[in-house]
Structures are given as C-alpha cells and as structure tokens.
Write an enzyme that holds these catalytic residues in place. Structure first.
Site, PDB file in Angstrom:
ATOM      1  N   THR A   1      31.048  -3.709 -15.610  1.00 45.00           N
ATOM      2  CA  THR A   1      29.903  -3.301 -14.792  1.00 45.00           C
ATOM      3  C   THR A   1      30.396  -3.300 -13.353  1.00 45.00           C
ATOM      4  OG1 THR A   1      28.344  -4.313 -16.318  1.00 45.00           O
ATOM      5  CG2 THR A   1      27.524  -3.778 -14.119  1.00 45.00           C
TER       6      THR A   1
ATOM      7  N   LYS B   1      23.522   1.982 -15.753  1.00 42.73           N
ATOM      8  CA  LYS B   1      23.537   0.512 -15.919  1.00 42.73           C
ATOM      9  C   LYS B   1      22.749  -0.157 -14.779  1.00 42.73           C
ATOM     10  CE  LYS B   1      24.991  -3.671 -17.131  1.00 42.73           C
ATOM     11  NZ  LYS B   1      24.833  -4.382 -18.380  1.00 42.73           N
TER      12      LYS B   1
ATOM     13  N   LYS C   1      26.226 -10.208  -8.911  1.00 38.71           N
ATOM     14  CA  LYS C   1      27.203  -9.136  -8.661  1.00 38.71           C
ATOM     15  C   LYS C   1      26.551  -7.779  -8.932  1.00 38.71           C
ATOM     16  CE  LYS C   1      29.621  -8.059 -12.045  1.00 38.71           C
ATOM     17  NZ  LYS C   1      29.817  -7.061 -13.090  1.00 38.71           N
TER      18      LYS C   1
HETATM   19  N1  LIG Z   1      28.632 -11.365 -20.617  1.00 42.90           N
HETATM   20  C1  LIG Z   1      27.635 -10.470 -20.772  1.00 42.90           C
HETATM   21  O1  LIG Z   1      26.591 -10.757 -21.388  1.00 42.90           O
HETATM   22  C2  LIG Z   1      27.794  -9.078 -20.206  1.00 42.90           C
HETATM   23  C3  LIG Z   1      26.893  -8.090 -20.610  1.00 42.90           C
HETATM   24  C4  LIG Z   1      27.023  -6.796 -20.121  1.00 42.90           C
HETATM   25  C5  LIG Z   1      28.022  -6.522 -19.200  1.00 42.90           C
HETATM   26  N2  LIG Z   1      28.876  -7.508 -18.793  1.00 42.90           N
HETATM   27  C6  LIG Z   1      29.936  -7.152 -17.818  1.00 42.90           C
HETATM   28  O2  LIG Z   1      31.187  -7.091 -18.496  1.00 42.90           O
HETATM   29  C7  LIG Z   1      32.222  -7.514 -17.613  1.00 42.90           C
HETATM   30  C8  LIG Z   1      32.991  -8.682 -18.241  1.00 42.90           C
HETATM   31  O3  LIG Z   1      32.073  -9.729 -18.493  1.00 42.90           O
HETATM   32  P1  LIG Z   1      32.484 -10.988 -19.386  1.00 42.90           P
HETATM   33  O4  LIG Z   1      31.224 -11.733 -19.633  1.00 42.90           O
HETATM   34  O5  LIG Z   1      33.355 -10.573 -20.515  1.00 42.90           O
HETATM   35  O6  LIG Z   1      33.355 -11.801 -18.319  1.00 42.90           O
HETATM   36  P2  LIG Z   1      34.470 -12.936 -18.555  1.00 42.90           P
HETATM   37  O7  LIG Z   1      34.249 -13.636 -19.840  1.00 42.90           O
HETATM   38  O8  LIG Z   1      34.506 -13.734 -17.302  1.00 42.90           O
HETATM   39  O9  LIG Z   1      35.823 -12.093 -18.714  1.00 42.90           O
HETATM   40  C9  LIG Z   1      36.374 -11.383 -17.639  1.00 42.90           C
HETATM   41  C10 LIG Z   1      37.704 -10.810 -18.081  1.00 42.90           C
HETATM   42  O10 LIG Z   1      38.268 -10.088 -16.977  1.00 42.90           O
HETATM   43  C11 LIG Z   1      39.560 -10.602 -16.683  1.00 42.90           C
HETATM   44  N3  LIG Z   1      39.813 -10.486 -15.247  1.00 42.90           N
HETATM   45  C12 LIG Z   1      38.995 -10.867 -14.246  1.00 42.90           C
HETATM   46  N4  LIG Z   1      39.555 -10.599 -13.053  1.00 42.90           N
HETATM   47  C13 LIG Z   1      40.756 -10.034 -13.310  1.00 42.90           C
HETATM   48  C14 LIG Z   1      41.804  -9.536 -12.499  1.00 42.90           C
HETATM   49  N5  LIG Z   1      41.718  -9.558 -11.157  1.00 42.90           N
HETATM   50  N6  LIG Z   1      42.882  -9.043 -13.110  1.00 42.90           N
HETATM   51  C15 LIG Z   1      42.967  -9.005 -14.453  1.00 42.90           C
HETATM   52  N7  LIG Z   1      42.013  -9.461 -15.278  1.00 42.90           N
HETATM   53  C16 LIG Z   1      40.916  -9.968 -14.710  1.00 42.90           C
HETATM   54  C17 LIG Z   1      39.509 -12.030 -17.142  1.00 42.90           C
HETATM   55  O11 LIG Z   1      40.820 -12.538 -17.305  1.00 42.90           O
HETATM   56  P3  LIG Z   1      41.112 -14.135 -17.409  1.00 42.90           P
HETATM   57  O12 LIG Z   1      40.942 -14.481 -18.846  1.00 42.90           O
HETATM   58  O13 LIG Z   1      42.484 -14.288 -16.927  1.00 42.90           O
HETATM   59  O14 LIG Z   1      40.100 -14.816 -16.521  1.00 42.90           O
HETATM   60  C18 LIG Z   1      38.737 -11.880 -18.452  1.00 42.90           C
HETATM   61  O15 LIG Z   1      39.554 -11.355 -19.466  1.00 42.90           O
HETATM   62  C19 LIG Z   1      31.546  -7.857 -16.274  1.00 42.90           C
HETATM   63  O16 LIG Z   1      31.613  -6.733 -15.431  1.00 42.90           O
HETATM   64  C20 LIG Z   1      30.111  -8.147 -16.697  1.00 42.90           C
HETATM   65  O17 LIG Z   1      29.189  -7.900 -15.637  1.00 42.90           O
HETATM   66  C21 LIG Z   1      28.791  -8.776 -19.296  1.00 42.90           C
END
Ligand SMILES: NC(=O)c1ccc[n+]([C@@H]2O[C@H](COP(=O)([O-])OP(=O)(O)OC[C@H]3O[C@@H](n4cnc5c(N)ncnc54)[C@H](OP(=O)(O)O)[C@@H]3O)[C@@H](O)[C@H]2O)c1
Length: 288
Positions: free
Chosen positions: A97, A172, A240
């Site tokens: 997102t 979104k 965010k």
């Molecule tokens: N969780 C939800 O319910 C949900 C629902 C809809 C949309 N989203 C969106 O989906 C996205 C991911 O969410 P999530 O919940 O999966 O987050 P998360 O569990 O915090 O995972 C984030 C991922 O991104 C990687 N990452 C972050 N910064 C990075 C960088 N600078 N370089 C390389 N890799 C990086 C992290 O790597 P590391 O493992 O090394 O930290 C991890 O693999 C976000 O944009 C969020 O807004 C989430």
C-alpha cells in the site's frame, strides 16, 4: 505455471508467496532479513536470493509486498534493485500500500527498461492473505494486467484493473477512507452501549442484521467490546495509509474532514502504546 519472484515475506507477503508456490509456480523469494526467506523456503520449497536483483533474474513476474514508498523504491531501483535483474517483457506487480505517485514513477522506470508494472494493493488483511481470498485493486496497461491476473488469482478472490498506473493505489485510498470513519462510528456505538448498561454483544448481534451491519462490526465488534487488539492491521500502518490519502486529497481537492480527524485519533492510540494494535483499537481512547 510461471517462474516468479516475491520480495518481502511479511505478514502479507509470506502467505501470498506461499499460495503461488502451492499453485505450482517456480518461486524465488527475497527478504531483507534473510532468516525469514530461509524459513519460507523450508516451508514451501523454491529458492531464496540475497538481493532483489538476483531474485528477479529470469522471472516472468516479480511480486513485492513491502512497507511504504521508500521501502518499495529500495527493492525496485538501484544496482541491487529488481529492475536491474529483470529481462525485457517481464512484469513487476507491487502489492504494497503506497502512493499513486510512486506507482507512476516506477511504472515509468519500468517502461523505460521495456518492462511492465502493475500497482496492485490488497484488502482482506492477514486472514485474507493466509486463506488466499484477498481483494486486489490494480493500475496499469490492460495488456500487462492480462498477463499477471491469472497468477494474482492464486491468493485473491477478486482482482480488477481500475485504470492506468496509480489507479490501484487510488482505489485502495477509497477503501481506507471508508474504513476510517466507519471504525470510529463503530467505536462510539460500542462505547455508548457500555455506558447505557446494555449487553453489548446482544446489541451488535441484532443491529448487525440491519442497516448498521458491516465487515468491521461482524469481525471486530466482539474484540472491541473485550478490549483485545493484539492482532490484525496495525495502527502504524493505518496512519501511513491515512498520510498517503490526505496528501493525495490536498492534490485533488477532495474534502476528508472525518479521515483527518480519525488520523489524529490514531495518533493518540499510538501515544497510548498502540502502534501495533489492530485498527479497531480506536475504541480504547474512548474507554480510557
Ligand atoms: N497486515 C495487513 O493486514 C495488511 C492489509 C492490507 C495491506 N497491507 C499492506 O501490505 C504491506 C505489507 O504489510 P505487512 O503487514 O505484510 O507488513 P510486515 O509484516 O511488516 O512486512 C513488511 C515486509 O517488508 C519488508 N521490508 C520493509 N522495509 C523494507 C526495505 N526497506 N527493504 C526491503 N524489505 C523491506 C520487511 O522485511 P523484514 O522482514 O526484513 O522486516 C517485510 O518482509 C504494507 O504496505 C501494508 O500497509 C497490510
């Protein structure tokens, strides 16, 4: 079945990549913290790579699901970025997102290298990713979209092209605008029902069958009443998303007074230590 790469194995990306492997795609993963990539390969097979560039080499589709605009640029651009490893005709599909601006910027960079780009943020949360039933909102060229839609359907129940690059992210934003005000309304309802001495669960059960019913009421009403928030979609992520859509509204002139107010309420939840709490924790600041 295609040779694909997946960058970012977080709460969302890990299970999404898992569904691609389960469908029979040949998946190479990259994660900034290598231990997560190793654990993923142990669980699902496939291979892991040390950089986005290496993971992307030879892939027909490169998927990503990282945190925000800056994270996305860091895995796409630069010497070790995915674009440097992709071969002409391949497509990058971004499930982060992020802003519509970064989608347009990366679509232009991809086009320059004769690559496709689709912005494809998702809705449906952790459970949606784990059960392979996400909703995916896409922006890009119709021919590029047609090439990637079948692969996306490995973890989606709905996927739709909404317009050119950035249109997925704009859709979104609408999703998040609709959620923000609704969760505050639901919080006030739960809070009021408690103060009125009503049986909150009974109230939610009966009104969820009428015009007040919603996904949030069905899936979050009970836990809001119980004050349990250690799961789901984190307040930090929601802030965010609200920052992205409020910035976009300054550009397009849309009036979002309630979204702006709810953003400030979420800032209060963060200062209560709730940055990682589920977004339904808005009720907690009323109950303090
Ligand atoms: N969780 C939800 O319910 C949900 C629902 C809809 C949309 N989203 C969106 O989906 C996205 C991911 O969410 P999530 O919940 O999966 O987050 P998360 O569990 O915090 O995972 C984030 C991922 O991104 C990687 N990452 C972050 N910064 C990075 C960088 N600078 N370089 C390389 N890799 C990086 C992290 O790597 P590391 O493992 O090394 O930290 C991890 O693999 C976000 O944009 C969020 O807004 C989430």
């Amino acid at each position: 079945m295609a040779k694909v790469a997946f960058l970012g194995l977080g709460v969302m990306g890990g299970p999404m990549a898992g569904h691609l492997a389960k469908k029979g795609h040949d998946v190479t993963v990259y994660n900034r913290t290598p231990a997560k990539a190793e654990a993923w390969v142990k669980a699902h097979g496939g291979a892991s790579a040390a950089t986005p560039r290496e993971a992307a080499r030879g892939a027909e589709i490169v998927f990503a699901c990282v945190g925000n605009d800056a994270d996305l640029r860091s895995v796409v651009l630069g010497a070790d970025g995915a674009l440097a490893g992709m071969e002409r005709g391949a497509t990058f599909v971004d499930h982060t997102t992020a802003s519509a601006e970064v989608a347009r910027e990366l679509a232009a960079a991809a086009a320059e290298a004769e690559l496709g780009f689709v912005d494809a943020p998702v809705s449906g949360g952790q459970a949606g990713a784990e059960n392979g039933v996400l909703t995916v909102m896409c922006g890009g060229e119709p021919e590029t979209y047609a090439k990637v839609e079948p692969a996306i359907m490995a973890f989606a129940r709905a996927c739709r092209l909404m317009g050119p690059a950035g249109a997925g992210q704009l859709t979104k934003m609408v999703n998040q605008i609709c959620i923000a005000g609704l969760v505050q309304g639901l919080s006030e309802g739960v809070h009021f029902a408690k103060r009125a001495g009503l049986d909150v669960e009974a109230v939610l059960e009966v009104i969820s069958k009428g015009a007040a019913g919603s996904w949030q009421m069905e899936n979050r009403g009970k836990t809001m009443n119980a004050g349990t928030f250690d799961f789901g979609f984190a307040v930090d992520w929601m802030r965010k998303d609200l920052a992205i859509l409020l910035e976009e509204s300054r550009r397009n002139g849309a009036k979002l007074p309630v979204s702006a107010l709810v953003d400030q309420f979420y800032a209060e939840v963060q200062s209560m230590g709730g940055g990682r709490w589920d977004t339904s924790s808005l009720v907690a600041r009323l109950e303090r």
